[in-house]
Design a protein around this motif. Structure first.
Motif, PDB file in Angstrom:
ATOM      1  N   PRO A 138       1.180  -1.611  -0.203  1.00 46.90           N
ATOM      2  CA  PRO A 138      -0.088   0.081  -0.129  1.00 46.90           C
ATOM      3  C   PRO A 138       1.138   1.492  -0.201  1.00 46.90           C
ATOM      4  O   PRO A 138       1.917   1.321   0.828  1.00 46.90           O
ATOM      5  CB  PRO A 138      -0.682   0.011   0.896  1.00 46.90           C
ATOM      6  N   GLY A 139       0.753   2.286  -1.235  1.00 48.73           N
ATOM      7  CA  GLY A 139       1.549   3.011  -1.345  1.00 48.73           C
ATOM      8  C   GLY A 139       2.829   3.544  -1.412  1.00 48.73           C
ATOM      9  O   GLY A 139       3.469   4.326  -1.800  1.00 48.73           O
ATOM     10  N   LYS A 140       3.386   1.726  -1.768  1.00 49.01           N
ATOM     11  CA  LYS A 140       4.618   2.037  -1.657  1.00 49.01           C
ATOM     12  C   LYS A 140       5.181   1.549  -3.372  1.00 49.01           C
ATOM     13  O   LYS A 140       4.010   1.664  -4.551  1.00 49.01           O
ATOM     14  CB  LYS A 140       5.353   1.106  -1.339  1.00 49.01           C
ATOM     15  N   GLY A 141       6.254   1.140  -4.111  1.00 52.76           N
ATOM     16  CA  GLY A 141       6.092   0.670  -5.200  1.00 52.76           C
ATOM     17  C   GLY A 141       6.102  -0.263  -5.151  1.00 52.76           C
ATOM     18  O   GLY A 141       5.794  -1.060  -4.422  1.00 52.76           O
ATOM     19  N   LEU A 142       6.588  -1.138  -6.489  1.00 54.81           N
ATOM     20  CA  LEU A 142       6.319  -1.937  -7.665  1.00 54.81           C
ATOM     21  C   LEU A 142       7.775  -3.423  -7.066  1.00 54.81           C
ATOM     22  O   LEU A 142       9.179  -2.726  -7.041  1.00 54.81           O
ATOM     23  CB  LEU A 142       6.657  -2.212  -8.941  1.00 54.81           C
ATOM     24  N   GLU A 143       7.337  -4.021  -6.792  1.00 56.38           N
ATOM     25  CA  GLU A 143       8.996  -5.015  -6.367  1.00 56.38           C
ATOM     26  C   GLU A 143       8.040  -6.264  -7.060  1.00 56.38           C
ATOM     27  O   GLU A 143       7.641  -7.002  -7.039  1.00 56.38           O
ATOM     28  CB  GLU A 143       8.648  -5.589  -5.016  1.00 56.38           C
ATOM     29  N   TRP A 144       9.028  -6.751  -7.804  1.00 52.68           N
ATOM     30  CA  TRP A 144       9.044  -8.134  -8.163  1.00 52.68           C
ATOM     31  C   TRP A 144       9.574  -8.982  -7.937  1.00 52.68           C
ATOM     32  O   TRP A 144      10.024  -8.838  -6.502  1.00 52.68           O
ATOM     33  CB  TRP A 144      10.754  -8.365  -9.675  1.00 52.68           C
ATOM     34  N   VAL A 145       8.418 -10.046  -7.608  1.00 51.09           N
ATOM     35  CA  VAL A 145       8.406 -11.253  -6.131  1.00 51.09           C
ATOM     36  C   VAL A 145       9.387 -12.957  -6.743  1.00 51.09           C
ATOM     37  O   VAL A 145       9.933 -13.101  -6.412  1.00 51.09           O
ATOM     38  CB  VAL A 145       7.033 -11.513  -6.092  1.00 51.09           C
ATOM     39  N   SER A 146       8.664 -13.047  -8.234  1.00 49.85           N
ATOM     40  CA  SER A 146       9.154 -13.945  -8.440  1.00 49.85           C
ATOM     41  C   SER A 146       8.975 -13.735  -9.995  1.00 49.85           C
ATOM     42  O   SER A 146       7.651 -13.865 -10.532  1.00 49.85           O
ATOM     43  CB  SER A 146       8.941 -15.395  -7.772  1.00 49.85           C
ATOM     44  N   GLN A 173       2.115 -19.820  -4.182  1.00 48.84           N
ATOM     45  CA  GLN A 173       2.393 -20.311  -2.645  1.00 48.84           C
ATOM     46  C   GLN A 173       3.405 -20.046  -2.233  1.00 48.84           C
ATOM     47  O   GLN A 173       4.165 -19.359  -2.176  1.00 48.84           O
ATOM     48  CB  GLN A 173       2.712 -22.545  -3.214  1.00 48.84           C
ATOM     49  N   MET A 174       2.497 -19.300  -1.470  1.00 48.94           N
ATOM     50  CA  MET A 174       2.923 -18.328  -0.328  1.00 48.94           C
ATOM     51  C   MET A 174       3.032 -18.982   1.027  1.00 48.94           C
ATOM     52  O   MET A 174       1.582 -19.158   1.520  1.00 48.94           O
ATOM     53  CB  MET A 174       2.663 -17.023  -0.098  1.00 48.94           C
ATOM     54  N   ASN A 175       4.044 -19.830   1.898  1.00 49.40           N
ATOM     55  CA  ASN A 175       4.047 -20.098   3.047  1.00 49.40           C
ATOM     56  C   ASN A 175       4.424 -18.500   4.111  1.00 49.40           C
ATOM     57  O   ASN A 175       5.526 -18.257   4.163  1.00 49.40           O
ATOM     58  CB  ASN A 175       4.193 -21.165   3.234  1.00 49.40           C
ATOM     59  N   SER A 176       4.302 -19.366   5.489  1.00 51.23           N
ATOM     60  CA  SER A 176       5.206 -18.440   6.682  1.00 51.23           C
ATOM     61  C   SER A 176       4.934 -17.003   6.299  1.00 51.23           C
ATOM     62  O   SER A 176       6.174 -16.121   6.596  1.00 51.23           O
ATOM     63  CB  SER A 176       6.533 -19.331   6.755  1.00 51.23           C
ATOM     64  N   LEU A 177       3.696 -16.568   5.580  1.00 52.20           N
ATOM     65  CA  LEU A 177       3.175 -15.337   5.282  1.00 52.20           C
ATOM     66  C   LEU A 177       3.818 -14.749   6.681  1.00 52.20           C
ATOM     67  O   LEU A 177       3.648 -14.337   8.181  1.00 52.20           O
ATOM     68  CB  LEU A 177       1.781 -14.975   5.404  1.00 52.20           C
ATOM     69  N   ARG A 178       3.609 -13.184   6.233  1.00 51.72           N
ATOM     70  CA  ARG A 178       4.390 -11.636   7.650  1.00 51.72           C
ATOM     71  C   ARG A 178       3.262 -10.859   7.179  1.00 51.72           C
ATOM     72  O   ARG A 178       3.181 -10.933   5.788  1.00 51.72           O
ATOM     73  CB  ARG A 178       6.035 -11.152   6.880  1.00 51.72           C
ATOM     74  N   ALA A 179       3.473  -9.702   7.727  1.00 53.33           N
ATOM     75  CA  ALA A 179       2.892  -8.638   7.793  1.00 53.33           C
ATOM     76  C   ALA A 179       3.573  -7.600   6.056  1.00 53.33           C
ATOM     77  O   ALA A 179       2.577  -7.207   5.953  1.00 53.33           O
ATOM     78  CB  ALA A 179       2.430  -7.529   8.522  1.00 53.33           C
ATOM     79  N   GLU A 180       4.566  -7.944   6.044  1.00 52.47           N
ATOM     80  CA  GLU A 180       5.765  -7.289   4.978  1.00 52.47           C
ATOM     81  C   GLU A 180       4.719  -7.207   3.558  1.00 52.47           C
ATOM     82  O   GLU A 180       5.746  -7.342   2.523  1.00 52.47           O
ATOM     83  CB  GLU A 180       7.351  -6.982   5.441  1.00 52.47           C
ATOM     84  N   ASP A 181       3.992  -8.893   3.779  1.00 51.40           N
ATOM     85  CA  ASP A 181       3.986  -9.177   2.135  1.00 51.40           C
ATOM     86  C   ASP A 181       2.705  -8.860   2.145  1.00 51.40           C
ATOM     87  O   ASP A 181       2.317  -9.329   1.028  1.00 51.40           O
ATOM     88  CB  ASP A 181       3.702 -10.736   2.377  1.00 51.40           C
ATOM     89  N   THR A 182       2.184  -8.507   3.248  1.00 49.68           N
ATOM     90  CA  THR A 182       0.719  -7.313   2.246  1.00 49.68           C
ATOM     91  C   THR A 182       1.322  -6.614   1.305  1.00 49.68           C
ATOM     92  O   THR A 182       1.967  -5.979   1.233  1.00 49.68           O
ATOM     93  CB  THR A 182       0.452  -6.662   3.709  1.00 49.68           C
ATOM     94  N   ALA A 183       0.428  -6.663   0.187  1.00 52.20           N
ATOM     95  CA  ALA A 183       0.264  -6.002  -1.083  1.00 52.20           C
ATOM     96  C   ALA A 183      -0.799  -6.291  -1.657  1.00 52.20           C
ATOM     97  O   ALA A 183      -1.311  -7.371  -2.293  1.00 52.20           O
ATOM     98  CB  ALA A 183       1.588  -6.589  -1.259  1.00 52.20           C
TER      99      ALA A 183
END
Lengths: 124, 106
Positions: A41-49, A82-92
């Protein structure tokens, strides 16, 4: 019409898992590499995979390595995360994106088709 | 990882202005650079790939140049629909994005 439609997002507690899907149509899916890109939220683009056309080459951002797994089913024209061990910082907002070439590592051109995204919120 | 630094991060301009955004890479990436436009609530849109090749359907007022570590995106005459955030992306290795440049109305 060339289209990517993501699904599978939602609200999940930290440490839990979620699986995102992306349905592709209007192009020859197994000719191209595919990617997941996220935007907090409110941030830039991040390549994940990213994953090459035949799943022979796969890459991950350091921030998700060991926790996320990308895959594709060319018979179903579908991409998954598949997203495991999710963290607050994965919110997007998670976007599925089509590459202009078949491979993911080096000599790339860019991502010419994007879905509208699916929202992942990680919170207790 | 290859880092991309865009400048400026914010830009205030008027309709008709010539606008230039710079993207610097932490190491050489040849011409494996793309530019995207993103409007609020929308997915990014590819504008330019291979540093200077205009994507099909993108207006000719957009242009890109550069190679190695320094690249520019130029809008020759800013139009109302161009107010948006612009990102560069390198594809010399696993993709990374710049932090974005928000173009606002002056």
């Amino acid at each position: 019409e060339v289209q990517l439609v993501e699904s599978g997002g939602g609200l999940v507690q930290p440490g839990r898992s979620l699986r995102l899907s992306c349905a592709a149509s209007g192009f020859t899916f197994d000719d191209y590499a595919m990617h997941w890109v996220r935007q907090a939220p409110g941030k830039g683009l991040e390549w994940v995979s990213g994953i090459s056309w035949n799943s022979g080459s796969i890459g991950y951002a350091d921030s998700v390595k060991g926790r996320f797994t990308i895959s594709r089913d060319n018979a179903k024209n579908s991409l998954y995360l598949q997203m495991n061990s999710l963290r607050a910082e994965d919110t997007a907002l998670y976007y599925c994106a089509k590459d202009m070439v078949a491979t993911i590592l080096g000599a790339g051109r860019g991502m010419d088709v994007w879905g509208q995204g699916t929202t992942v919120s990680v919170s207790s | 990882d290859i880092q991309l630094t865009q400048s400026p991060s914010f830009l205030s301009a008027s309709v008709g202005d010539r606008v230039t955004i710079t993207c610097r890479a932490s190491q050489g990436i040849s011409s494996y650079l793309a530019w995207y436009q993103q409007k609020p609530g929308k997915a990014p849109k590819l504008l330019i790939y291979a540093a200077s090749t205009l994507q099909s359907g993108v207006p000719s007022r957009f242009s890109g140049s550069g190679s190695g570590t320094e690249f520019t995106l130029t809008i020759s005459s800013l139009q109302p629909e161009d107010f948006a955030t612009y990102y560069c992306q390198q594809l010399n290795s696993y993709p990374t994005f710049g932090q974005g440049t928000k173009v606002e109305i002056k």
